[in-house]
Design a protein around this motif. Structure first.
Motif, PDB file in Angstrom:
ATOM      1  N   TRP A 166      31.773 -33.572  51.176  1.00 22.12           N
ATOM      2  CA  TRP A 166      31.322 -32.219  51.464  1.00 22.12           C
ATOM      3  C   TRP A 166      31.500 -31.328  50.245  1.00 22.12           C
ATOM      4  N   LEU A 215      30.318 -28.035  64.432  1.00 20.56           N
ATOM      5  CA  LEU A 215      30.300 -29.082  63.402  1.00 20.56           C
ATOM      6  C   LEU A 215      31.056 -30.344  63.817  1.00 20.56           C
ATOM      7  N   ASP A 235      27.552 -27.099  52.625  1.00 23.96           N
ATOM      8  CA  ASP A 235      27.836 -25.805  53.229  1.00 23.96           C
ATOM      9  C   ASP A 235      27.481 -24.655  52.285  1.00 23.96           C
ATOM     10  N   ALA A 295      23.782 -28.891  62.278  1.00 20.92           N
ATOM     11  CA  ALA A 295      25.207 -28.871  62.610  1.00 20.92           C
ATOM     12  C   ALA A 295      25.447 -28.652  64.091  1.00 20.92           C
ATOM     13  N   THR A 318      25.043 -26.669  56.458  1.00 21.36           N
ATOM     14  CA  THR A 318      25.789 -25.799  57.365  1.00 21.36           C
ATOM     15  C   THR A 318      25.921 -24.390  56.795  1.00 21.36           C
ATOM     16  N   ALA A 321      35.424 -29.432  57.715  1.00 24.46           N
ATOM     17  CA  ALA A 321      34.912 -30.565  56.934  1.00 24.46           C
ATOM     18  C   ALA A 321      36.037 -31.246  56.165  1.00 24.46           C
ATOM     19  N   VAL A 339      28.187 -33.115  54.117  1.00 21.17           N
ATOM     20  CA  VAL A 339      28.118 -31.750  54.638  1.00 21.17           C
ATOM     21  C   VAL A 339      27.892 -30.821  53.453  1.00 21.17           C
TER      22      VAL A 339
END
Length: 256
Positions: A63, A22, A43, A92, A15, A54, A41
């Motif tokens: 995440w 998301l 990021d 995402a 992401t 998240a 996730v």
């Protein structure tokens, strides 16, 4: 002490500033039935609240948020963290087709299968050459175009012990990876089921000159030399066709 059970599949979602979409992507994974999966996730230090969203999922997902070198760097980070037997990379802004999409794919995996590929529906494409349905295939058709849609493809994690995504590539790192798998003789199986519904407005659908320059760069490295030579005019013909065609008209909504 009993060892934790390894999940069947790790769903990796890279992401960057994806707060708008998301939740929808995560919720489509967390409702999956009949399969043991984990969600990661990865990021790239978003500034729009992606990390906060998240974090709201608590222990349902794993995440991390930190600066990265682009989407393929994030995917490689996800690979290193993943505990699953299989890996699936999801955008995402994409959603799984229904609550048994992962189960259907995993049910088709034989012990010798290294890659699974299915069907993807594109949503929101305005370009006439972007199909509404993509039926993934794996073979020498890859010499001409990427016949595997990323959101329709599942990989055994062991494949990444040999190679990772090339982080110097900006848009077509998955295509480069697929060509390497083809040269390696990867054992795959097609599953005739819709896996995901994907937004068709990403960078790979933005038909800029740089996209096709990257395609030729990959083909020069990965294809037999005679095939590469033929691909040079073919790639630029594709570019001119896709730049020249008008967009699909917007759907007309009838009034009640």
């Amino acid at each position: 002490m009993m060892e934790a059970r390894r999940p069947a599949i790790s769903v990796v979602i890279p992401t960057f500033n994806a707060a708008r979409t998301l939740r929808r992507a995560l919720d489509s994974v967390l409702v999956q039935r009949g399969v043991d999966c984990e969600v990661l996730v990865i990021d790239g230090a978003s500034t729009d609240g992606t990390a906060r969203i998240a974090s709201e999922y608590g222990t349902k997902i794993r995440w991390q948020s930190a600066p990265d070198a682009g989407i393929y760097d994030a995917m490689n980070r996800g690979i290193r963290l993943a505990a699953g037997t299989w890996l699936y990379f999801m955008g995402a802004d994409d959603v799984l087709a229904d609550d048994e999409a992962l189960c259907r794919m995993m049910a088709a995996a034989a012990p010798q299968t290294e890659m699974l590929c299915g069907v993807v529906r594109n949503h929101g494409s305005r370009h006439r050459l972007v199909p509404e349905v993509v039926v993934c295939s794996f073979g020498r058709g890859l010499y001409w175009r990427n016949t595997l849609h990323q959101q329709g493809t599942f990989y055994r994690k062991e494949l990444f012990a040999e190679m990772n995504f090339d982080t110097t590539l900006k848009v077509l790192g998955d295509y480069d990876f697929h060509l390497r798998l083809l040269a390696r003789g990867c054992r795959y199986r097609f599953v005739n089921t819709v896996v995901a519904v994907c937004e068709a407005r990403g960078t790979s659908k933005d038909f800029r000159r740089a996209l096709y320059a990257e395609e030729l760069r990959i083909k020069r490295r990965r294809l037999p030399w005679p095939v590469y030579i033929v691909n040079i005019p073919w790639v630029w013909i594709k570019y001119l066709m896709k730049r020249g065609l008008p967009e699909r008209p917007k759907p007309q909504h009838q009034s009640a």
